[in-house]
Write an enzyme that holds these catalytic residues in place. Structure first.
Site, PDB file in Angstrom:
ATOM      1  CB  VAL A 414      -0.957  -0.017   1.209  1.00 57.43           C
ATOM      2  CG1 VAL A 414      -1.699   1.312   1.337  1.00 57.43           C
ATOM      3  CG2 VAL A 414      -1.955  -1.168   1.087  1.00 57.43           C
ATOM      4  CG  ASP A 415       4.193   3.313   2.794  1.00 55.97           C
ATOM      5  OD1 ASP A 415       3.502   4.330   2.688  1.00 55.97           O
ATOM      6  OD2 ASP A 415       5.089   3.197   3.644  1.00 55.97           O
TER       7      ASP A 415
END
Length: 683
Positions: A414-415
């Site tokens: 996600v990052d």
């Protein structure tokens, strides 16, 4: 587009006079005089020099990739792999040993990070690797290391992963390490546990390790390579203890009992057939994840275990599959083997370095169609995942995320995804606009689908939060699960601010805001899971809240801003050491660093808005960065500010010292109207 978000709270944020540090000085009659605001020309020169430094380091293909540094367990793994393949004391092992010797503490042993104290498991593994590479136990650095290890409790108290490496070479009996049964691959998804309940990095470490455990190899070493001297008692079952962990909770007592049952099961007639089938299933799982990846999960521990697993499964070194996996490991090496110096990286970080470098350049005024940003955006489009990975076990959304390394299709995170989306909103790739927009929408859909039921986002999986798993005997690497974190959730909100449909009233955003309010510490800070530490978490959250339109007058934001103001150092910068993970009382305390000063400034600029731009704390912070920029346009930073596994493994990203200060100066310049906005965010 305007630098300020019209939806954000526009009221004045009362700073309340001098912060507590300044009041203390006033009480002592040592008045801190607020410096004048840096002139536009000086800020512009600093930004331009920093941009030029970064642009000069872009690869022709469009990406950036700096060295990624970890502790000496990395070199130790490679030395022990050499020995596992019958080459103890090889030229490669001796070259890697140089790096380990150079990092030894004068008082003995090895730390987890630069400036840290000796750590037991790192020290045991490093000492063992040096002996395997040929260092004599009587050498001064080895004597000091041995004394430090015994002071810390001896090898019997090392963590499970270190003990596994001792068992590989007969330094511990296999009965002395926690069982990791390959039969776990049979457990169904609807049960209380499957391999997908472990964090992605843990499952890719433990599935191949389960294969090794099932075969229990013992590679003979010369007697001089042994480490019996590191144990306070004979290295038998009792010396191993419970992985150095006391059975002091009901969960631990239960799992230590389960461990004994599993080892007893191995002696049951007929168990071998099921185990052989489990090993085949685990091997198939591992081999599938070699596809479209530069090694299993593209991270060193999983890659190292996978080549050892292939070896115990009977693959020869001239087998193309094993040869390829060994090559991927060698590609993580830096230095010159011929000159006798090598060091090891835990992985490579091209996507991460590229998204942060590109975002910094955009925030610092580089236009969306600048050739460097175009190359970066085009390269990033080629790294978007096209296949379903482990995340799909709990998520039916089509693939669309981005990973961290050059190739790692099974494990987008996600990052990286939220940062890639921000870059693609601020840069124009060399593709048709409709093609770029379609990629962005696929990435956005994937990122949204990864929101956890608690409203936050984790890194690689959704709802990976069974905390009881942290009590199993082999979970002492402190990273068994992947729950929601404030830092990633804050960054996702910043990413969503680039899409006009997301407002504080949107259900996705409202749930995230609720999570962040719950996760705020009592003093106003947020814990930083992926960066050191509370300064990182607090910046990420304040930035995300401001960008998405949270009212700056809200108690949540005011308390976060106040915390940053209260932790500014007397020199004008900010710093926090890795020690704050072990001792929260040290949160926000440490010598000023370029990356952490930049984080704090960006948090203040976001959380305080126009009311804080021209205040003494911001002026002093900006001047701290300006005065420490060197003649090449960059900043020097020795301190490590990246986090792998809190309390266990830390990282030094070599470009953190550069692109975060550039990002902060760019945002400061935009807030003061000094340079044009860099591309489409509402903040």
């Amino acid at each position: 587009m305007s630098d300020e978000n019209p939806r954000e709270g526009s009221g004045f944020l009362p700073i309340g006079g001098p912060n507590p540090r300044e009041r203390a000085h006033l009480d002592d009659r040592q008045v801190i005089v607020a410096p004048p605001a840096p002139g536009p020309a000086r800020v512009a020169r600093a930004v331009e020099a920093a941009r030029a430094w970064l642009l000069a380091r872009q690869d022709a293909a469009g990406f950036w990739c700096a060295e990624l540094e970890g502790d000496t367990t990395l070199e130790s793994y490679m030395i022990l792999i050499e020995a596992f393949f019958g080459r103890p004391g090889s030229a490669k092992a001796r070259a890697l040993a140089v790096a380990i010797r150079e990092e030894a503490l004068p008082s003995g042993g090895w730390p987890q990070y630069l400036g840290g104290p000796a750590e037991l498991s790192v020290s045991v593994l490093s000492y063992f690797a040096l002996k395997v590479a040929g260092d004599d136990a009587g050498l001064p650095h080895m004597q000091r290391a041995r004394e430090a290890i015994l002071r810390l409790g001896g090898a019997a108290r090392a963590n499970s992963y270190t003990k596994y490496h001792l068992a590989f070479f007969g330094q511990l009996p296999w009965s002395a390490v926690p069982a990791i049964p390959p039969e776990m691959v049979f457990l169904p998804g609807g049960g209380p546990f499957t391999v997908y309940d472990m964090s992605s990095w843990s499952r890719t470490i433990f599935v191949p390790l389960a294969i090794i455990y099932a075969r229990k190899p013992v590679v003979a070493l010369p007697a001089a390579c042994g480490v019996a001297e590191l144990f306070g008692a004979p290295a038998g079952d009792g010396a191993a203890g419970n992985g150095g962990v006391a059975a002091d909770t009901a969960w631990k007592k239960l799992f230590f009992g389960v461990d004994r049952l599993l080892k007893g099961y191995e002696r049951v007639p007929g168990a071998g057939a099921l185990r052989d089938l489990a090993v085949k299933r685990a091997a198939a799982w591992m081999l599938e994840r070699f596809q479209d990846s530069d090694g299993l999960s593209a991270i060193l521990p999983a890659m190292a275990n996978s080549v050892l697993a292939l070896k115990v499964l009977g693959h020869r070194e001239d087998d193309p599959l094993l040869r390829e996996q060994l090559r991927y490991l060698d590609e993580l090496l830096l230095g010159d083997a011929a000159a006798g110096t090598l060091r090891m990286q835990p992985c490579v970080s091209p996507v991460w370095d590229t998204v942060l470098s590109s975002h910094a350049l955009a925030q610092a005024g580089l236009p969306a169609d600048d050739p460097a940003l175009r190359r970066a955006a085009t390269w990033l489009l080629g790294k978007q995942t096209q296949r379903r990975g482990d995340w799909a076990q709990r998520n039916d959304t089509p693939p669309g995320g981005w990973f961290f390394e050059h190739r790692n299709e099974f494990y987008p995170d996600v990052d990286d995804t939220c940062m890639a989306l921000m870059v693609l909103r601020q840069a124009r790739a060399d593709v048709a606009p409709a093609t770029q927009e379609a990629a962005v929408r696929r990435g956005l859909a994937w990122m949204l689908s990864m929101q956890n039921r608690d409203g936050g986002w984790a890194s690689f999986d959704r709802d990976n939060d069974k905390r009881w798993l942290t009590e199993v005997p082999f979970a002492d690497h402190n990273a068994m699960i992947d729950p929601s974190t404030a830092d990633i959730t804050g960054r996702v909100l910043e990413s969503l601010s680039h899409f006009p449909e997301f407002t504080p009233a949107h259900p996705v955003v409202a749930r995230a805001l609720a999570f962040l309010r719950r996760d705020q510490a009592s003093d106003g800070a947020w814990y930083g899971r992926w960066g050191v530490n509370y300064i990182y978490g607090t910046w990420q959250v304040l930035r995300g809240l401001a960008c998405i339109g949270e009212d700056r007058e809200s108690p949540t934001m005011r308390r976060g801003v106040r915390w940053l103001l209260d932790h500014q150092n007397d020199d004008g910068g900010w710093g926090e050491t890795i020690a704050s993970y072990d001792d929260p009382g040290q949160r926000g305390a440490g010598p000023s660093t370029p990356s952490q000063t930049a984080w704090a400034l960006m948090g203040l600029l976001a959380g305080g808005g126009p009311a804080i731009v021209d205040t003494a704390p911001v002026r002093r912070g900006v001047r701290w960065l300006l005065e420490r920029q060197d003649g090449d346009g960059t900043w020097e930073q020795a301190a490590w500010t990246g986090t792998g596994f809190p309390k266990v493994f830390y990282l030094n990203y070599h470009y953190y010292r550069h692109y975060f200060p550039l990002m902060a100066l760019g945002q400061y310049a935009r807030a003061r109207g000094m340079v044009p906005g860099g591309g489409g965010s509402r903040s």
